[in-house]
Structures are given as C-alpha cells and as structure tokens.
Design a protein around this motif. Structure first.
Motif, PDB file in Angstrom:
ATOM      1  N   LEU A 188       0.856  -1.143  -0.048  1.00 31.97           N
ATOM      2  CA  LEU A 188      -0.074   0.087  -0.052  1.00 31.97           C
ATOM      3  C   LEU A 188       0.771   1.376   0.127  1.00 31.97           C
ATOM      4  N   THR A 189       2.242   1.238  -0.115  1.00 28.06           N
ATOM      5  CA  THR A 189       3.222   2.029  -0.147  1.00 28.06           C
ATOM      6  C   THR A 189       4.152   2.292  -1.393  1.00 28.06           C
ATOM      7  N   PRO A 190       3.586   1.910  -2.538  1.00 30.04           N
ATOM      8  CA  PRO A 190       4.336   1.805  -3.591  1.00 30.04           C
ATOM      9  C   PRO A 190       5.643   3.051  -4.020  1.00 30.04           C
ATOM     10  N   ALA A 191       5.007   4.106  -3.503  1.00 31.90           N
ATOM     11  CA  ALA A 191       5.928   5.386  -3.844  1.00 31.90           C
ATOM     12  C   ALA A 191       7.126   5.339  -2.826  1.00 31.90           C
ATOM     13  N   ALA A 192       7.107   4.860  -1.750  1.00 32.19           N
ATOM     14  CA  ALA A 192       7.997   4.519  -0.800  1.00 32.19           C
ATOM     15  C   ALA A 192       8.807   3.283  -0.998  1.00 32.19           C
ATOM     16  N   ASN A 193       8.474   2.458  -1.839  1.00 29.20           N
ATOM     17  CA  ASN A 193       9.072   1.075  -1.979  1.00 29.20           C
ATOM     18  C   ASN A 193       9.156   0.857  -3.473  1.00 29.20           C
ATOM     19  N   PRO A 194       9.782   1.724  -4.302  1.00 29.47           N
ATOM     20  CA  PRO A 194       9.905   1.368  -5.645  1.00 29.47           C
ATOM     21  C   PRO A 194      10.564   0.321  -6.012  1.00 29.47           C
ATOM     22  N   GLN A 195      11.603   0.063  -5.186  1.00 29.31           N
ATOM     23  CA  GLN A 195      12.480  -0.921  -5.402  1.00 29.31           C
ATOM     24  C   GLN A 195      11.965  -2.361  -5.329  1.00 29.31           C
ATOM     25  N   GLN A 196      10.734  -2.549  -4.330  1.00 25.80           N
ATOM     26  CA  GLN A 196      10.235  -3.722  -4.154  1.00 25.80           C
ATOM     27  C   GLN A 196       9.230  -3.965  -5.391  1.00 25.80           C
ATOM     28  N   ILE A 199      11.544  -4.986  -8.503  1.00 24.11           N
ATOM     29  CA  ILE A 199      12.250  -6.303  -8.219  1.00 24.11           C
ATOM     30  C   ILE A 199      11.188  -7.447  -8.655  1.00 24.11           C
ATOM     31  N   THR A 200       9.690  -6.935  -8.419  1.00 27.39           N
ATOM     32  CA  THR A 200       8.636  -7.724  -8.828  1.00 27.39           C
ATOM     33  C   THR A 200       8.421  -7.932 -10.200  1.00 27.39           C
ATOM     34  N   LEU A 201       8.420  -6.551 -10.741  1.00 27.28           N
ATOM     35  CA  LEU A 201       8.093  -6.428 -12.312  1.00 27.28           C
ATOM     36  C   LEU A 201       9.273  -7.072 -13.125  1.00 27.28           C
ATOM     37  N   MET A 202      10.304  -6.939 -12.502  1.00 25.61           N
ATOM     38  CA  MET A 202      11.772  -7.448 -13.281  1.00 25.61           C
ATOM     39  C   MET A 202      11.594  -8.940 -13.320  1.00 25.61           C
TER      40      MET A 202
END
Length: 321
Positions: A188-196, A199-202
C-alpha cells in the motif's frame, strides 16, 4: 489480531454512497460465455483499451439484483510461474486456489475474477498499451457484468499481494465505481518502495519505469494509497497482513513443508506497508478496518482467509447497505 479505525464509521459512509452507473466504454463487449456449471461462467470480454480479449471467472448470484465483488489475480495473472508446478493455465487463481463456490454459495453476490495481466500490477501503464487494466476494471468490465447478470450496480474489489494496493487505488482513481475495497497482504506504499515494485516486475522482464514513469514521479504518488487516504472517505476499506510472516495453520501448507522463507520476507514487507497506510488513514480521520494477523507467510491460504474476513466484516455489509 489488532484493529485500527472504526468499522461502523466505514459502513455508515458506504451506506451513504449510491450505486454509480458506469457507461460501457465504446467497443467493450462480451465475445463469449462458457458455462462451466450452473453457477460458474467463464466470460470473454474484448477490451478496446488493450485491443485484446480477457477471460473472467464469474460465480453467479442465486438471484438477480445482486451486487458484484471483483477479485484481482496476483502477479502471475492466475497462471503458474513456478518451475515444476502442477497448475494448469488460469488455475493458480481465486477460482482455482480458493473455495469461491463454497464460501459464496449462500451469499447473494456475483463474484468476478479476471485472468491474465501477468506482471502488470493491474494498473494502467504509460508505456505499454497492452497493460491498461485500471481502465478495464473501472470502465470496461463492470458495466458489461451489470448488464449480463442483472446486478444492482453496487461493486467491491479486492486484491492480493501486488494487486492489494491496486484494489484500494481503484477507489482513488475512479470515485464511485467501488464502494468497498480490500487489500490482502498488499503493498500500500509503492511510492516509498519503488525497489520492491521494480524487483517484482523484473521477474517478468518488465520495467517499473514503463508503468508509472521514473520512481518518485507524480504517477507514483498519485497511485500510492497511503498518500491518498483522504480520497477514500466514504469507501469501506479493509487491509490486512501477517505481522510475523511465520508459517501457520492459515497457510494450509503440506506437513513438513518447513519455513516459507521467501513468503515470510514478503509478508513482513507488506505488513509494514499496511501499517503505514492504516496510520495515515487514522491521522486523516478516515475509518478503515485494519487487521494484523498473528501468522501467515504470503500464501493462498492466508489470502483466502483475509478475503473471507473482509467479506464478513467490511465488504459484505457495505454491499448490502
């Protein structure tokens, strides 16, 4: 289990929301219906925004004039992405992994779950016209389901893992379409966790920049539920995750499975994200149902249990109000 927010307040707000009719997007149409059994259809829908057909599982309400509960697939779109897995295409999904027919048999609601959308976050992408799933879920699919199944126009949506935050975001992006939303161990916090997110999309060879542009940009902020809680006023919201990430009975894993290390790590990440969202909602005076599960390691057993709890505490009452 810890609760924050006011359930009653959320339901009062939801009850004040009328069903908002959504006009059928030009060109969107049902292209075929396969009747699996007397309550289960597979409905093929042409999406003009993506120029392709999406198959949707539909568990039909026992009678007309019922609301509709949409359930988004996870990052794999309902397909098996694990080497050596035994799931056929489209079965690692809500209708394949959860007892939809059993749980909803005596509840007068249509349950609809789209299939596909691997590594899409089920949102609209700025650089991929084949991934416009927010448009599909907020403008194209609901009016077609309403017409085909004689619904009352009241909708709710829930998502798991990668699509948990997306389900909540739909209420931000398309006010009035969904009167209740649920996040089952979602980010629920994608802007604060762009790396997560990246990684998921990669894992599917996709770039997060192609989704919402460079990290930190305006679209990341606009699609972050934790930063847009004020726009959820009047929506019944349920969010949950396991605080420990530990394997528990809720996971329904085989005896001797052992620790679910990867699932536990993911669950602890989304638990922290869910806490931030709940804290922001409380600070803004937005009532939500927030649940911290004692155990659960990011499995279908946990997702199903959270979904059922969301129905009983938040979504079902909001759709009946």
């Amino acid at each position: 289990m810890r609760w924050a927010g006011a359930i009653a307040g959320a339901l009062v707000f939801a009850a004040s929301l009328p069903a908002v009719p959504v006009a059928v997007a030009e060109g969107a149409r049902i292209t075929g219906i396969e009747h699996v059994n007397d309550r289960w259809d597979k409905v093929s829908v042409f999406s003009p925004s993506m120029n392709k057909v999406i198959v949707n599982d539909v568990f039909k309400a026992g009678r007309g004039g019922a609301p509709t509960f949409y359930l988004l697939p996870g990052i794999d779109g309902g397909d098996n992405l694990d080497p050596g897995g035994m799931w056929a295409p489209g079965t690692k999904s809500w209708f394949g992994m959860a007892d939809i027919a059993g749980f909803f048999a005596d509840k007068n609601v249509n349950v609809v779950s789209p299939l596909g959308g691997q590594f899409s976050w089920f949102t609209d992408w700025v650089a991929d016209p084949g991934k416009q799933y927010q448009t599909y879920m907020t403008r194209e699919l609901p009016p077609l389901i309403d017409a085909e199944y004689d619904t009352n126009g009241r909708n709710a949506v829930g998502g798991l893992s990668s699509t948990g935050g997306t389900a909540v975001d739909y209420a931000v992006q398309a006010p009035g379409v969904y009167r209740a939303v649920g996040s089952y161990s979602g980010l629920l916090t994608p802007a604060a966790n762009p790396q997560q997110v990246s990684i998921t999309l990669m894992g599917g060879g996709a770039s997060a920049d192609a989704m919402w542009g460079p990290a930190g940009g305006p679209l990341w902020v606009a699609h972050d539920p934790s930063l847009n809680v004020a726009k959820l006023r009047g929506v019944a919201v349920y969010v949950a995750a396991s605080g420990s990430g530990n394997v528990g009975a809720v996971d329904r894993l085989p005896p001797g499975f052992g620790p679910n290390i990867t699932g536990g790590l993911i669950e602890r990440i989304v638990a922290d994200s869910t806490r931030v969202f709940a804290d922001n909602a409380a600070a803004a005076g937005i009532p939500v149902t927030y649940v911290v599960r004692p155990d659960g390691s990011h499995t279908w057993g946990l997702f199903e249990s959270e979904m059922q709890e969301s129905w009983n505490t938040t979504i079902g009452p909001a759709l009946r109000a």
